[in-house]
Each structure stands twice: as structure tokens, then as C-alpha cells.
Scaffold this active site. Structure first.
Site, PDB file in Angstrom:
ATOM      1  N   HIS A  41       3.588   2.660   3.648  1.00 49.77           N
ATOM      2  CA  HIS A  41       4.792   1.821   3.529  1.00 49.77           C
ATOM      3  C   HIS A  41       5.939   2.563   2.857  1.00 49.77           C
ATOM      4  O   HIS A  41       7.107   2.252   3.086  1.00 49.77           O
ATOM      5  CB  HIS A  41       4.473   0.560   2.713  1.00 49.77           C
ATOM      6  CG  HIS A  41       3.940  -0.557   3.555  1.00 49.77           C
ATOM      7  ND1 HIS A  41       4.752  -1.439   4.215  1.00 49.77           N
ATOM      8  CD2 HIS A  41       2.685  -0.913   3.858  1.00 49.77           C
ATOM      9  CE1 HIS A  41       4.001  -2.302   4.885  1.00 49.77           C
ATOM     10  NE2 HIS A  41       2.736  -1.994   4.677  1.00 49.77           N
ATOM     11  N   ASP A  89      -2.825   1.149   4.919  1.00 47.44           N
ATOM     12  CA  ASP A  89      -1.555   1.557   4.317  1.00 47.44           C
ATOM     13  C   ASP A  89      -1.725   2.823   3.475  1.00 47.44           C
ATOM     14  O   ASP A  89      -1.557   2.805   2.249  1.00 47.44           O
ATOM     15  CB  ASP A  89      -0.993   0.401   3.466  1.00 47.44           C
ATOM     16  CG  ASP A  89       0.391   0.715   2.931  1.00 47.44           C
ATOM     17  OD1 ASP A  89       0.835   0.022   1.991  1.00 47.44           O
ATOM     18  OD2 ASP A  89       1.027   1.675   3.426  1.00 47.44           O
ATOM     19  N   SER A 183       3.871   1.319  -5.687  1.00 52.20           N
ATOM     20  CA  SER A 183       3.138   1.491  -4.415  1.00 52.20           C
ATOM     21  C   SER A 183       2.801   2.958  -4.210  1.00 52.20           C
ATOM     22  O   SER A 183       3.599   3.842  -4.517  1.00 52.20           O
ATOM     23  CB  SER A 183       3.990   1.005  -3.242  1.00 52.20           C
ATOM     24  OG  SER A 183       4.297  -0.365  -3.417  1.00 52.20           O
TER      25      SER A 183
END
Ligand SMILES: NCc1cccc(NC(=O)c2cccc3[nH]c(C(N)=O)cc23)c1
Length: 232
Positions: A41, A89, A183
Site C-alpha cells: 500500500h 499487502d 504501515s
């Protein structure tokens, strides 16, 4: 990282900052001297600008020994990752050169044994992500200890209602949590990387939306296949 604390400088020498235009974008972990594991992402925010990797840092702004910005040779987002969800991801970043390891730059081992981390296990996540829901960014690396919660609990209606597959895991998120900018960073349990911070629900610090992490063991073979096929 919400409700965490500044890490002792360089105590997590595997932590890297993925940067665009000199700005922190995502976390990542050095898993070999030329490879960083992060989240696919993170590439959504890159556009056609140049991605770089900051290694050996504690402060994002201050000059520090062994801190350096390294270029990227190749990017390998997982082929099944998509912008729609947080399945697969993961992102492997091949650095433009092998980085010399030193006390501030070290690779982190990742879990290859595909067994769930027991609920209740205390793990830790570090990052330069926002430290408040007002979006305040830290200059120095933060970390927080978070307890793993079972997939059964995490899949109840009040939480993620069945969306947590066996390739994902959850941690508590009551006040302490990973958040925007964390993230891609590693979830480390007993010194081994077991997960990678997924963006999941954009909410942070709400106990009803536990932190979601991509489990690493299901992808160990994929990681090795990329390493074996990549140009040195
Ligand atoms: N463990 C939860 C977790 C872990 C990692 C990333 C995030 N979130 C975000 O990437 C994010 C993205 C866009 C706007 C946002 N606003 C906020 C906010 N809390 O104001 C977060 C975000 C949440």
C-alpha cells in the site's frame, strides 16, 4: 504510533523509513543487507517520484553516524496485492547496494514457521507514524508494546466481522496502536518479525478496530523466490 514512547536510539537497527522527496512515508524492516520488507500500500503514495530508504536513523532530521539514504534498485509488491483490500499487502524493496551492517544497521530475522502467535503474546511495533489523531509526526523513532488478540475475537461482529484471514493477525488497539505512517513496519514478537503493519481500518487507538498486521510466515517462500530470482 499512538501512546508509545521514543525508542532508545538505534536499539532497533533493522528499522527503516521509506521516503519520497525527503519525507517519511512508511516503515519497513531490513531483512537482509540488500532487502527491505514493507507494505505494498505504501507505493500508492509514491506516484512517479523517487523512493528512497533511510537506514541507521533515530531522528529523521538530525545528522547521525551510520544514518544514510539509500536508493532503490527494484520494487516487488506482492502480485496479488490490491488497492481495494489489505490482502497480500507486502512489498520487497531491493536496495541499490548491499548496506554495510554496523551497530545502527542490522537485519531482522523473520518467522518462517507458519503457526499463529498465541493470543496474549506481547509484541512490539515501532515507527515514525503519527503520534496523535491530529496527525502530529514525531522526529524520533517511537515504539509501543501490543498484545496479540486471537483471530476468533478479531473476527467478531464488533471488530472485523470475519475479514481477518489466516494470513492476517490482530493486536489490541485500546489507546496504544500503530497508525498512519507506521504501515510497512514490522510487528516483532520475541525478537522475530511475525507481521507487517497493514493500514486496515484507518481508525487508530479505538479498541473496536484492532491493529491489523500481515503475517509473514505464509509469505516466506515468496520472499525467498524473489531473492533467488533477483539480479544482485
Ligand atoms: N492500526 C491502525 C492503522 C495502522 C496503520 C495505518 C493506519 N491509518 C492510516 O494509514 C491512515 C490513512 C489515511 C488517513 C488516516 N487518518 C488516520 C487517523 N487516525 O487520523 C489514519 C490514517 C491505521
Amino acid at each position: 504510533i499512538l501512546r508509545g514512547q521514543e525508542t532508545p536510539p538505534h536499539q532497533r537497527p533493522y528499522m527503516v523509513s521509506l521516503q519520497v522527496g525527503g519525507k517519511h512515508l512508511c516503515g519497513g524492516a531490513l531483512i537482509a543487507d540488500q532487502w527491505v520488507l514493507s507494505a505494498a500500500h505504501c507505493l500508492e503514495e509514491v506516484g512517479n517520484e523517487t523512493l528512497q530508504v533511510l537506514v541507521g536513523a533515530h531522528s529523521l532530521s538530525e545528522a547521525e553516524p551510520n544514518k544514510r539514504l539509500v536508493g532503490v534498485r527494484a520494487l516487488f509488491p506482492h502480485p496479488n496485492s490490491s488497492v481495494e483490500n489489505n490482502h497480500d499487502d507486502l512489498l520487497l524493496v531491493q536496495l541499490e547496494e548491499r548496506v554495510a551492517t554496523n551497530p545502527h544497521v542490522q537485519a531482522l530475522a523473520f518467522q518462517r514457521n507458519d503457526r499463529d502467535v498465541p493470543a496474549g503474546t506481547q509484541c512490539e511495533v515501532a515507527g515514525w507514524g503519527i503520534i496523535s489523531n491530529t496527525g502530529k509526526l514525531p522526529d524520533k523513532l517511537q515504539y509501543v508494546e501490543l498484545a496479540v488478540i486471537s483471530r476468533t475475537i478479531c473476527n467478531t461482529r464488533i471488530h472485523y466481522d470475519g475479514a481477518i484471514t489466516e494470513k492476517l493477525m490482530c493486536t489490541e488497539s485500546k489507546k496504544k496502536d500503530s497508525c498512519k505512517g507506521d504501515s510497512g513496519g514490522p510487528l516483532v514478537c520475541n525478537g522475530v518479525a511475525e507481521g507487517v503493519v497493514a493500514t486496515g481500518s484507518r481508525v487508530c487507538g479505538n479498541w473496536k478496530k484492532p491493529g491489523i498486521y500481515t503475517r509473514i510466515p505464509p509469505y516466506a517462500a515468496w520472499i525467498t523466490s524473489i531473492w533467488d530470482a533477483a539480479r544482485p
